[in-house]
Design an enzyme around this catalytic site. Structure first.
Site, PDB file in Angstrom:
ATOM      1  N   HIS A   1     -15.702  -0.168  -8.864  1.00 54.23           N
ATOM      2  CA  HIS A   1     -14.840  -0.928  -7.917  1.00 54.23           C
ATOM      3  C   HIS A   1     -14.703  -0.441  -6.765  1.00 54.23           C
ATOM      4  O   HIS A   1     -14.003  -0.896  -5.672  1.00 54.23           O
ATOM      5  CB  HIS A   1     -13.757  -1.499  -8.751  1.00 54.23           C
ATOM      6  CG  HIS A   1     -12.603  -0.450  -8.909  1.00 54.23           C
ATOM      7  ND1 HIS A   1     -11.296  -0.439  -8.116  1.00 54.23           N
ATOM      8  CD2 HIS A   1     -12.466   0.554  -9.911  1.00 54.23           C
ATOM      9  CE1 HIS A   1     -10.644   0.612  -8.314  1.00 54.23           C
ATOM     10  NE2 HIS A   1     -11.438   1.034  -9.718  1.00 54.23           N
TER      11      HIS A   1
ATOM     12  N   CYS B   1      -2.341   3.945  -7.609  1.00 54.33           N
ATOM     13  CA  CYS B   1      -1.973   4.243  -8.951  1.00 54.33           C
ATOM     14  C   CYS B   1      -0.639   4.682  -8.756  1.00 54.33           C
ATOM     15  O   CYS B   1       0.245   4.584  -9.545  1.00 54.33           O
ATOM     16  CB  CYS B   1      -2.835   5.350  -9.521  1.00 54.33           C
ATOM     17  SG  CYS B   1      -4.536   4.840  -9.323  1.00 54.33           S
TER      18      CYS B   1
HETATM   19  N1  PLP Z   1     -10.448   9.089  -9.939  1.00 51.68           N
HETATM   20  C1  PLP Z   1     -10.195   8.914  -8.451  1.00 51.68           C
HETATM   21  C2  PLP Z   1     -10.417  10.098  -7.491  1.00 51.68           C
HETATM   22  C3  PLP Z   1      -9.673   7.889  -8.375  1.00 51.68           C
HETATM   23  O1  PLP Z   1      -9.477   7.306  -6.946  1.00 51.68           O
HETATM   24  C4  PLP Z   1      -9.644   6.562  -9.219  1.00 51.68           C
HETATM   25  C5  PLP Z   1      -9.046   5.307  -8.890  1.00 51.68           C
HETATM   26  O2  PLP Z   1      -8.255   4.966  -7.854  1.00 51.68           O
HETATM   27  C6  PLP Z   1      -9.893   6.926 -10.640  1.00 51.68           C
HETATM   28  C7  PLP Z   1     -10.296   8.303 -10.907  1.00 51.68           C
HETATM   29  C8  PLP Z   1      -9.789   5.858 -11.512  1.00 51.68           C
HETATM   30  O3  PLP Z   1     -10.912   5.101 -11.619  1.00 51.68           O
HETATM   31  P1  PLP Z   1     -10.947   3.797 -12.343  1.00 51.68           P
HETATM   32  O4  PLP Z   1     -10.043   2.637 -11.626  1.00 51.68           O
HETATM   33  O5  PLP Z   1     -12.154   3.144 -12.357  1.00 51.68           O
HETATM   34  O6  PLP Z   1     -10.521   3.813 -13.796  1.00 51.68           O
END
Ligand code: PLP
Length: 394
Positions: free
Chosen positions: A202, A326
């Site tokens: 995504h 997040c």
């Molecule tokens: N790692 C990083 C550096 C991210 O920016 C993100 C999402 O914001 C993730 C991991 C998590 O990925 P996913 O949303 O596909 O679980």
């Protein structure tokens, strides 16, 4: 409703071609890839094609090094647990202090439960990794190094192939969270000392809930999900066929446009940054410099309340972020910006703009036209700003 979307590190719009390519796999070709009848056989070539498309964007040697997962978070968790299981005689992890929570929270849990000791490597004021501390942390006890390729908040790029070579020299496994770097910079994994790499659909105009873990051929691997024999026994669970097809095409489009997108998006980002720095006093780029994703601008406006700025920007039709999506919702300053040792009056005024191939000159013009006034109005509400101004006048 915002019309200028500059929060692409949080997520991207799914490309319309990607949606079109996915649709038949919900209806006509809905089969389970493990079925032996024609419905199953119909989806197998699509999975193979998608695996090759992801392999090509990674510059990996073999398509079977790509294991489809539900996204970056699952890939990160799998990589860390797998590496620990693969080296039972070692119990240390080396990670950067600015990893995404998908890595940090797993590390913290492993520490809390006594399964591993974790060395968190800091960064300097520019966001660059403390290489001396990194080298000092590596030893024959290191089971795994997990260092992200590019930071989601600042866009800072770490020298991952070189860090991986150093980890190899002490016999440690090397994982990189490349969720933000994938599709934005050239990776050329073939020949690199990287054992495991996480990516997500995504962030590259693909669907949510799909990603992959690159597992270099020959690397000892232990699955997180156990059950059926999908993904050569490395990730049990019926494949998300439409998601995998969507991720594959999104990777293919990103690969074909990588150089052109990089140059155009960087041009827009640089115009945004220089325009804001010229128009707004006491503004600073967090984790700037050349070694950075072309699409990310993290900027602080001293003494302005970032949340208030974001809110006003949203009302002016611009969507951005005050840090990692997040972490938004909590008013805690981001762990990444804190690691950069930014002064408190700049920490709370940090805004992240993240562009994509859909971003336009008009988008940048709209931010440049609205943000200086918004920052000025927000600062008027800060008692600290009044003090700073009166000391400047005196
Ligand atoms: N790692 C990083 C550096 C991210 O920016 C993100 C999402 O914001 C993730 C991991 C998590 O990925 P996913 O949303 O596909 O679980």
């Amino acid at each position: 409703m915002a019309v200028v979307y500059l929060d692409n590190n949080a997520t991207t719009r799914v490309d319309r071609q990607v949606v079109q390519a996915m649709l038949p796999f919900f209806t006509e070709s809905f089969g389970n890839a493990s079925s032996t009848h024609d419905y199953g056989a119909a989806v197998a070539p699509a999975l193979k094609e998608a695996r090759k498309q992801v392999q090509a964007l990674l510059g990996a040697e073999f398509d079977h090094e790509v294991v489809f997962t539900s996204g970056g978070t699952e890939s990160d968790t799998t990589a860390i647990f797998s590496a620990l299981e693969a080296s039972p005689e070692r119990n240390e992890i080396v990670a950067s202090a600015v990893e995404h929570p998908a890595v940090l929270n797993v590390c913290q849990t492993l520490e809390r439960t006594g399964r591993a000791k974790v060395h968190y490597i800091g960064v300097d004021a520019q966001g660059d990794l403390d290489i001396d501390a990194y080298r000092a942390a590596l030893s024959d006890k290191t089971a795994l190094v997990s260092i992200m390729w590019a930071n989601n908040e600042t866009g800072k790029i770490f020298p991952v192939p070189e860090l991986a070579a150093e980890a190899k020299a002490v016999g440690a496994m090397f994982h990189t969270d490349a969720v933000q770097a994938f599709g934005k910079i050239d990776m050329a994994l073939k020949g690199a000392a990287i054992d495991l790499l996480s990516l997500s659909g995504h962030k590259i105009h693909g669907p949510k809930g799909i990603g992959a873990l690159y597992v270099k051929k020959g690397v000892k691997f232990s699955p997180l999900f156990r059950g059926g024999k999908q993904e050569r026994g490395r990730r049990a669970g019926t494949e998300n066929v439409p998601g995998i097809v969507g991720l594959g095409l999104a990777a293919d489009i990103a690969r074909q446009n990588l150089a052109a997108d990089h140059a155009r998006i960087k041009g827009l980002r640089d115009r945004l940054e220089s325009g804001l720095l010229a128009a707004i006093p006491l503004a600073r780029i967090n984790g700037g410099g050349d070694s950075r994703l072309p699409n990310t601008c993290n900027i602080s406006f001293d003494y302005a309340d970032g949340e208030a700025v974001l809110h006003k920007l949203d009302r002016a039709g611009v969507a951005a972020s005050s840090g990692s999506a997040c972490a938004s919702g909590s008013m805690e300053p981001s762990h990444v910006l804190r690691a950069l040792n930014i002064p408190p009056y700049a920490l709370q005024g940090a805004i992240r703009f993240s562009l994509s191939r859909e971003s336009t000159e008009d988008d940048i013009s709209q931010v440049l036209a609205t943000l200086p006034e918004i920052v000025a109005a927000t600062r008027e509400k800060s008692p600290l700003w009044a003090e700073v101004r009166s000391s400047q006048v005196a």
